[in-house]
Enzyme design. Sequence first.
Site, PDB file in Angstrom:
ATOM      1  N   SER A 151       0.755  -1.282  -0.133  1.00 28.20           N
ATOM      2  CA  SER A 151       0.039  -0.141   0.037  1.00 28.20           C
ATOM      3  C   SER A 151       0.969   1.373   0.058  1.00 28.20           C
ATOM      4  CB  SER A 151      -0.820   0.037   1.083  1.00 28.20           C
ATOM      5  OG  SER A 151      -1.917   1.000   0.999  1.00 28.20           O
ATOM      6  N   HIS A 268      -8.625   0.331  -0.365  1.00 31.71           N
ATOM      7  CA  HIS A 268      -8.476  -0.754  -1.450  1.00 31.71           C
ATOM      8  C   HIS A 268      -9.907  -1.119  -1.986  1.00 31.71           C
ATOM      9  CE1 HIS A 268      -4.315   0.126  -1.050  1.00 31.71           C
ATOM     10  NE2 HIS A 268      -4.533  -0.371   0.162  1.00 31.71           N
TER      11      HIS A 268
END
Length: 377
Positions: A151, A268
């Site tokens: 991430s 996400h």
Amino acid sequence: MLVSSRGPVRSLLSLSRRLCTSQPGSPDATRHLTPETNAPLPDSDVKQQGRGPRKDPSDCSVLLFPGQGSQFVGMGRGLLKYPNVKEMFAVAHKILGYDLLSLCLQGPEEELRKTVHCQPAVFVTSLAAVERLNQENPKAVETCVAAAGFSVGEFAALVFSGAMSYAEALFAVKVRAEAMQKASELVPSGMLSVIGRPQAQYKHACVQAKEHCKSQGIEEPVCSVASYLFPDGRVIAGHRKALDFLQQNSRNLHFIRATPLPVSGAFHTELMESATEPLREVLRQVEVRRPEINVYSNVDGKRYMNESHVRRQLVKQLVSPVKWEQALHEIYERTQGKKFPHTYEVGPGKQLGSMLQKCNRKAFTNYAHVEVTTSED
């Protein structure tokens, strides 16, 4: 990245000094960088035309950069004695507008945990850990052929690869974190870490959870796999009521464990859609270059090819599941008998090492974590 043998990539300190006379978002901090051809993975079976002899994998390294959730109060204390680290935090103070070092060292924990704070904190601390690695084991930095970040860790991996400058990437991380925080506040949402039995059907479980939400009056519920961590390890994210349903029905869904993560939103997933435009806009402003080593995207587990690919995938990453397990397979897949590179997790926590162990035990035998605290902590 931080040593002269890395060629055109200068030390973070030089970038810091440039920033003192440049505004965040200015291309000046990276004007001196020049693109190079991506280094092949050491076990690549592709013919290396004009590249010279293939490197011995055991003489190469891979760096892994952690993401949000790995932060803890006290991180960075063991790094301040290494070159450039204090300057890195000083530059962060200028860009962020608050004392990041104090927050990392002293907390409070609830402030450090906030998305707007922990993403820059993990980013800076991870790159500071690279300084420690470079000081104690310069060969690990010099021989690095691949990097990946989870991430927000992807930004640190890209800085290490020479694709972005430290200052500009941190400014992009700041914008990203603020946009994700705002998106999180639009609806009650979150993330659930799930370990399932072999018969678990994660996508079907999400469908059931969404049907439950509809019965509760939520018109367009969101519930989907947000991260592929390791075999039978997933993160599922979405509306809070969907996650509550999954927890309450975990046994019927063949989940061994379903644990809420201490984050503010459903990262996400499509609930982050409103955060994409601010990130897209800031990535238009900063200079991005082709990575000098292989860097693997969270979106599909494949390596970045060029500048536009980097910009495109970083935006898409916000609303796409993190394909971490797939990226590890890309990095470490090799024929029987081939050696593995040394792997260093640079940053707070050892979660990435744990995932590597579950994905590839042989690769894990060459794993090490670069500590971000002192031995007394």
